[in-house]
Design a protein around this motif. Structure first.
Motif, PDB file in Angstrom:
ATOM      1  N   THR A 111     -31.283   2.742  19.441  1.00 58.91           N
ATOM      2  CA  THR A 111     -32.356   1.785  19.176  1.00 58.91           C
ATOM      3  C   THR A 111     -32.047   0.953  17.944  1.00 58.91           C
ATOM      4  OG1 THR A 111     -33.952   3.312  20.171  1.00 58.91           O
ATOM      5  CG2 THR A 111     -34.834   1.557  18.775  1.00 58.91           C
ATOM      6  N   ILE A 248     -36.558  -4.504  18.386  1.00 55.74           N
ATOM      7  CA  ILE A 248     -36.683  -3.134  18.884  1.00 55.74           C
ATOM      8  C   ILE A 248     -37.650  -3.082  20.066  1.00 55.74           C
ATOM      9  CG2 ILE A 248     -37.548  -0.839  18.287  1.00 55.74           C
ATOM     10  CD1 ILE A 248     -36.425  -1.281  15.476  1.00 55.74           C
ATOM     11  N   ALA A 252     -36.617  -2.322  23.987  1.00 51.62           N
ATOM     12  CA  ALA A 252     -37.286  -1.268  24.757  1.00 51.62           C
ATOM     13  C   ALA A 252     -37.884  -1.830  26.046  1.00 51.62           C
ATOM     14  CB  ALA A 252     -38.370  -0.616  23.901  1.00 51.62           C
ATOM     15  N   GLU A 268     -31.919   6.698  24.778  1.00 52.51           N
ATOM     16  CA  GLU A 268     -32.401   5.478  24.113  1.00 52.51           C
ATOM     17  C   GLU A 268     -33.889   5.402  24.386  1.00 52.51           C
ATOM     18  OE1 GLU A 268     -33.672   1.590  23.316  1.00 52.51           O
ATOM     19  OE2 GLU A 268     -33.329   2.164  25.408  1.00 52.51           O
ATOM     20  N   ILE A 294     -41.284   4.083  18.983  1.00 55.99           N
ATOM     21  CA  ILE A 294     -41.097   2.628  18.975  1.00 55.99           C
ATOM     22  C   ILE A 294     -42.192   1.947  18.173  1.00 55.99           C
ATOM     23  CG2 ILE A 294     -41.083   0.566  20.438  1.00 55.99           C
ATOM     24  CD1 ILE A 294     -39.852   2.334  22.645  1.00 55.99           C
TER      25      ILE A 294
END
Length: 318
Positions: A111, A248, A252, A268, A294
């Motif tokens: 990430t 990020i 994702a 991940e 996240i």
């Protein structure tokens, strides 16, 4: 005897320093002092440092291999039978009997890698476009104005498309891979850096040290590249911190849509979140853990970036 260029450089440095002085300190020193007293900056910096530490040393922090299916006989996804948190598996097991905590820790590196590379790509290309446009505008010549107009119209076309939609389009064209995610997210950030740097350079073009250099006969190209450009990078660096959070989240999202790393065994956070959607009924924690990671990481970068922006805002200086 010093040359005229050296004298002008010294004069520009002194003029800029005097313009930025406040209470005996430079603007960066004052900004750092304000950051140290800002709870938002402290919380953001602490979150970012923890994330970086885990990403760098995650391979040694993980108690088990992130790909080893050591407890595969204890998990039955077809019957919604999963193993939750316990002593040997702090976050439980995933659908293949792999240790979820180890995968979370090791997945932080992927990430971070995607976010940093994508941000650097957007910053580099955006700085080239914005710096060229800003320098061309500062030159004040007819060809410079035309170059500025062409580059900014190209940037406006990219800004007209939502960042995530642009990233999805690029990723769909390049194919499914981790490098594709980096390129796609980086391309989506290019117009932001380009516009910001150009605006900062145009604002700096009217400062006193620029007028003094012009009066002394310094070449406009030297003024733009040696004096205006370095003094315009502050807001761009702050934007880079904020962009890391967006990168990020976008990375994702691409992994969630199936455009990320094609190897599902590589941990991940975005890929883990996508894989967990099939088992929300029996093991919602498989989606909660990467989603929280996240959110918290993006929040840390956002808090730090906003605090840096406020600390460098001249309207907030006391």
């Amino acid at each position: 005897m010093s040359t005229k260029a050296e004298r002008v450089d010294r004069l520009a440095e002194l003029t800029a320093a005097r313009a930025e002085e406040g209470h005996g300190h430079g603007v960066w020193r004052e900004a750092f002092d304000r950051l140290r007293r800002n709870p938002m900056a402290i919380a953001g910096a602490a979150t970012v440092l923890v994330f970086i530490f885990v990403a760098v040393f995650g391979q040694w922090l993980a108690p088990y291999s992130p790909v080893a299916q050591n407890w595969g006989d204890e998990v039955f996804p077809n019957r919604n039978v999963f193993v939750g948190p316990r002593a040997e598996n702090w976050l439980g097991l995933d659908n293949l009997g792999r240790d979820q905590f180890s995968r979370m820790v090791v997945g932080a590196r992927q990430t971070l890698l995607v976010g940093v590379v994508a941000t650097l790509l957007g910053f580099t290309v955006g700085a080239l476009l914005g710096g060229s446009a800003g320098a061309a505008h500062a030159l004040g010549r007819q060809w410079g104005q035309r170059l500025d107009a062409v580059l900014m119209r190209l940037t406006d076309m990219m800004l007209a498309v939502p960042a995530l939609l642009l990233a999805v389009s690029v990723a769909a064209l390049l194919g499914q891979s981790l490098a594709t995610v980096m390129i796609a997210v980086g391309v989506a950030q290019i117009p932001i850096f380009a516009r910001l740097l150009r605006g900062a350079m145009i604002a700096q073009a009217g400062r006193d040290y620029v007028l003094a250099a012009r009066a002394l006969g310094v070449r406009t190209r030297r003024i733009a590249l040696v004096h205006i450009l370095p003094n315009s990078l502050g807001p761009v660096l702050v934007q880079g911190t904020l962009t890391l959070a967006t990168a990020i989240i976008d990375a994702a999202a691409l992994s969630y849509l199936g455009l990320g790393n094609p190897d599902p065994s590589v941990p991940e956070w975005g890929t883990m979140l996508a894989d967990a959607q099939r088992f929300l009924g029996g093991a919602p924690q498989l989606a909660v853990y990467p989603a929280l990671a996240i959110i918290v990481t993006a929040l840390g970068f956002t808090l730090l970036g906003e605090a840096m922006r406020e600390s460098l805002d001249p309207r907030l200086r006391k």
